[in-house]
Write a protein that holds these residues in place. Structure first.
Motif, mmCIF file in Angstrom:
data_model
loop_
_atom_site.group_PDB
_atom_site.id
_atom_site.type_symbol
_atom_site.label_atom_id
_atom_site.label_comp_id
_atom_site.label_asym_id
_atom_site.label_seq_id
_atom_site.Cartn_x
_atom_site.Cartn_y
_atom_site.Cartn_z
ATOM 1 N N ASP A 1 13.838 -10.282 -8.491
ATOM 2 C CA ASP A 1 13.405 -10.604 -9.847
ATOM 3 C C ASP A 1 11.921 -10.332 -10.083
ATOM 4 O O ASP A 1 11.497 -10.106 -11.201
ATOM 5 C CB ASP A 1 13.641 -12.097 -10.134
ATOM 6 N N TYR A 2 11.122 -10.397 -9.030
ATOM 7 C CA TYR A 2 9.664 -10.311 -9.156
ATOM 8 C C TYR A 2 9.150 -9.448 -8.012
ATOM 9 O O TYR A 2 9.446 -9.717 -6.847
ATOM 10 C CB TYR A 2 9.085 -11.728 -9.063
ATOM 11 N N VAL A 3 8.398 -8.393 -8.344
ATOM 12 C CA VAL A 3 7.901 -7.455 -7.334
ATOM 13 C C VAL A 3 6.409 -7.229 -7.569
ATOM 14 O O VAL A 3 5.980 -7.022 -8.704
ATOM 15 C CB VAL A 3 8.639 -6.097 -7.415
ATOM 16 N N MET A 4 5.626 -7.297 -6.488
ATOM 17 C CA MET A 4 4.193 -6.995 -6.564
ATOM 18 C C MET A 4 3.840 -6.024 -5.445
ATOM 19 O O MET A 4 4.440 -6.052 -4.376
ATOM 20 C CB MET A 4 3.347 -8.260 -6.381
ATOM 21 N N PHE A 5 2.842 -5.181 -5.707
ATOM 22 C CA PHE A 5 2.344 -4.230 -4.724
ATOM 23 C C PHE A 5 0.957 -4.670 -4.294
ATOM 24 O O PHE A 5 0.130 -5.047 -5.119
ATOM 25 C CB PHE A 5 2.276 -2.823 -5.321
ATOM 26 N N GLY A 6 0.688 -4.653 -2.991
ATOM 27 C CA GLY A 6 -0.619 -5.081 -2.527
ATOM 28 C C GLY A 6 -0.918 -4.610 -1.128
ATOM 29 O O GLY A 6 -0.322 -3.670 -0.628
ATOM 30 N N LYS A 7 -1.841 -5.325 -0.492
ATOM 31 C CA LYS A 7 -2.351 -4.912 0.811
ATOM 32 C C LYS A 7 -2.554 -6.133 1.695
ATOM 33 O O LYS A 7 -2.929 -7.201 1.225
ATOM 34 C CB LYS A 7 -3.673 -4.193 0.611
ATOM 35 N N ILE A 8 -2.311 -5.954 2.980
ATOM 36 C CA ILE A 8 -2.601 -6.971 3.985
ATOM 37 C C ILE A 8 -4.080 -6.800 4.325
ATOM 38 O O ILE A 8 -4.482 -5.724 4.769
ATOM 39 C CB ILE A 8 -1.729 -6.775 5.240
ATOM 40 N N TYR A 9 -4.888 -7.831 4.086
ATOM 41 C CA TYR A 9 -6.313 -7.647 4.303
ATOM 42 C C TYR A 9 -6.906 -8.461 5.442
ATOM 43 O O TYR A 9 -8.044 -8.208 5.850
ATOM 44 C CB TYR A 9 -7.111 -7.908 3.015
ATOM 45 N N LYS A 10 -6.167 -9.413 5.984
ATOM 46 C CA LYS A 10 -6.748 -10.221 7.056
ATOM 47 C C LYS A 10 -5.642 -10.854 7.883
ATOM 48 O O LYS A 10 -4.579 -11.194 7.367
ATOM 49 C CB LYS A 10 -7.622 -11.313 6.430
ATOM 50 N N PHE A 11 -5.935 -11.022 9.157
ATOM 51 C CA PHE A 11 -5.013 -11.657 10.092
ATOM 52 C C PHE A 11 -5.853 -12.649 10.875
ATOM 53 O O PHE A 11 -6.844 -12.264 11.487
ATOM 54 C CB PHE A 11 -4.420 -10.579 11.007
ATOM 55 N N ASP A 12 -5.509 -13.931 10.861
ATOM 56 C CA ASP A 12 -6.350 -14.957 11.468
ATOM 57 C C ASP A 12 -5.572 -15.756 12.503
ATOM 58 O O ASP A 12 -4.619 -16.458 12.158
ATOM 59 C CB ASP A 12 -6.877 -15.882 10.370
ATOM 60 N N ASP A 13 -5.999 -15.646 13.764
ATOM 61 C CA ASP A 13 -5.364 -16.383 14.859
ATOM 62 C C ASP A 13 -6.126 -17.645 15.228
ATOM 63 O O ASP A 13 -5.722 -18.370 16.128
ATOM 64 C CB ASP A 13 -5.278 -15.502 16.115
ATOM 65 N N VAL B 1 0.549 -5.455 9.753
ATOM 66 C CA VAL B 1 -0.583 -4.650 10.188
ATOM 67 C C VAL B 1 -1.670 -4.708 9.117
ATOM 68 O O VAL B 1 -1.411 -4.403 7.951
ATOM 69 C CB VAL B 1 -0.155 -3.175 10.412
ATOM 70 N N VAL B 2 -2.874 -5.126 9.509
ATOM 71 C CA VAL B 2 -3.989 -5.204 8.564
ATOM 72 C C VAL B 2 -4.268 -3.820 7.991
ATOM 73 O O VAL B 2 -4.284 -2.824 8.714
ATOM 74 C CB VAL B 2 -5.246 -5.779 9.255
ATOM 75 N N GLY B 3 -4.465 -3.768 6.678
ATOM 76 C CA GLY B 3 -4.737 -2.512 5.990
ATOM 77 C C GLY B 3 -3.509 -1.821 5.444
ATOM 78 O O GLY B 3 -3.619 -0.869 4.679
ATOM 79 N N GLU B 4 -2.335 -2.311 5.800
ATOM 80 C CA GLU B 4 -1.085 -1.688 5.351
ATOM 81 C C GLU B 4 -0.761 -2.114 3.915
ATOM 82 O O GLU B 4 -0.940 -3.264 3.541
ATOM 83 C CB GLU B 4 0.047 -2.118 6.283
ATOM 84 N N ASN B 5 -0.284 -1.161 3.114
ATOM 85 C CA ASN B 5 0.194 -1.461 1.770
ATOM 86 C C ASN B 5 1.611 -1.988 1.867
ATOM 87 O O ASN B 5 2.422 -1.468 2.634
ATOM 88 C CB ASN B 5 0.167 -0.223 0.894
ATOM 89 N N VAL B 6 1.910 -3.031 1.095
ATOM 90 C CA VAL B 6 3.227 -3.660 1.140
ATOM 91 C C VAL B 6 3.682 -4.059 -0.264
ATOM 92 O O VAL B 6 2.882 -4.124 -1.188
ATOM 93 C CB VAL B 6 3.230 -4.916 2.048
ATOM 94 N N TYR B 7 4.962 -4.338 -0.367
ATOM 95 C CA TYR B 7 5.550 -4.883 -1.581
ATOM 96 C C TYR B 7 6.006 -6.308 -1.297
ATOM 97 O O TYR B 7 6.607 -6.571 -0.265
ATOM 98 C CB TYR B 7 6.775 -4.060 -2.023
ATOM 99 N N LEU B 8 5.717 -7.211 -2.219
ATOM 100 C CA LEU B 8 6.235 -8.572 -2.152
ATOM 101 C C LEU B 8 7.400 -8.627 -3.128
ATOM 102 O O LEU B 8 7.275 -8.213 -4.278
ATOM 103 C CB LEU B 8 5.166 -9.573 -2.561
ATOM 104 N N LEU B 9 8.554 -9.101 -2.662
ATOM 105 C CA LEU B 9 9.752 -9.172 -3.481
ATOM 106 C C LEU B 9 10.259 -10.613 -3.483
ATOM 107 O O LEU B 9 10.346 -11.235 -2.420
ATOM 108 C CB LEU B 9 10.829 -8.247 -2.911
ATOM 109 N N MET B 10 10.590 -11.127 -4.670
ATOM 110 C CA MET B 10 11.073 -12.513 -4.775
ATOM 111 C C MET B 10 12.303 -12.581 -5.667
ATOM 112 O O MET B 10 12.408 -11.828 -6.637
ATOM 113 C CB MET B 10 9.983 -13.417 -5.374
ATOM 114 N N ARG B 11 13.193 -13.509 -5.330
ATOM 115 C CA ARG B 11 14.348 -13.803 -6.184
ATOM 116 C C ARG B 11 14.754 -15.254 -5.966
ATOM 117 O O ARG B 11 14.550 -15.816 -4.899
ATOM 118 C CB ARG B 11 15.509 -12.861 -5.915
ATOM 119 N N LYS B 12 15.305 -15.838 -7.038
ATOM 120 C CA LYS B 12 15.749 -17.239 -6.966
ATOM 121 C C LYS B 12 17.170 -17.282 -6.468
ATOM 122 O O LYS B 12 17.921 -16.374 -6.564
ATOM 123 C CB LYS B 12 15.664 -17.896 -8.343
#
Length: 162
Positions: A107-119, A151-162
């Motif tokens: 139902d809801y899709v966004m395009f973005g980037k992974i910018y940080k990974f914190d351990d 992976v930091v710097g990778e472009n990804v899609y966030l997908l959501m549905r109820k």
């Protein structure tokens, strides 16, 4: 988790709070939600006019590398530059076609980037991956095993549905 190698994370979440620290922006809500299966915690900014969520609602969240169905990519990724170019064009032009690939199932899709990974956060084997979707932020926290494909710097899609 999903079978497709395009999807790097998938689970169901229940909204725990909406704007816990007060509303900062008119059209954006910040939700917090624990996952059902993987003991992950999610903090996510989303456009509440486009995709409103209330406390107690359950939704599926997936993170994918591409919206192009895996079989379509594999069919056109054969050797040779002509087929490689065809595959790139399919990925680039997917939004114009009638078949929206993985996006059709959500139902809801966004395009973005992974910018940080914190351990460094508390807890054994715990890590946090940070994502930005055009200024809407997401933090996904849990076992590093479930975020191994992130992976930091990778472009990804966030997908959501109820």
């Amino acid at each position: 988790m999903a079978d497709s190698s395009n999807i790097i994370f998938e689970d169901r979440f229940t909204v725990e709070t909406v704007d816990k620290d007060g509303k900062k922006f008119d059209r954006v809500s910040r939700i917090t939600a624990p996952s059902h299966n993987l003991q992950m915690s999610l903090t996510l900014d989303l456009a509440n006019e486009l995709y409103p969520l209330q406390e107690g609602e359950v939704f599926t969240l997936a993170i994918a590398r591409t919206l192009v169905p895996e079989e379509l990519v594999n069919e056109n990724d054969d050797e040779g530059s002509e087929n490689g170019e065809k595959s790139k064009k399919i990925k680039r032009e997917l939004w114009r076609s009638e078949n929206m690939g993985l996006g059709e199932d959500y139902d809801y899709v966004m395009f973005g980037k992974i910018y940080k990974f914190d351990d460094s956060a508390q807890g054994d084997n715990q890590t946090t991956a940070y994502f930005s979707f055009g200024g809407l932020l997401m933090a996904l926290r849990g076992s590093y095993r479930h975020l191994a494909s992130v992976v930091v710097g990778e472009n990804v899609y966030l997908l959501m549905r109820k």
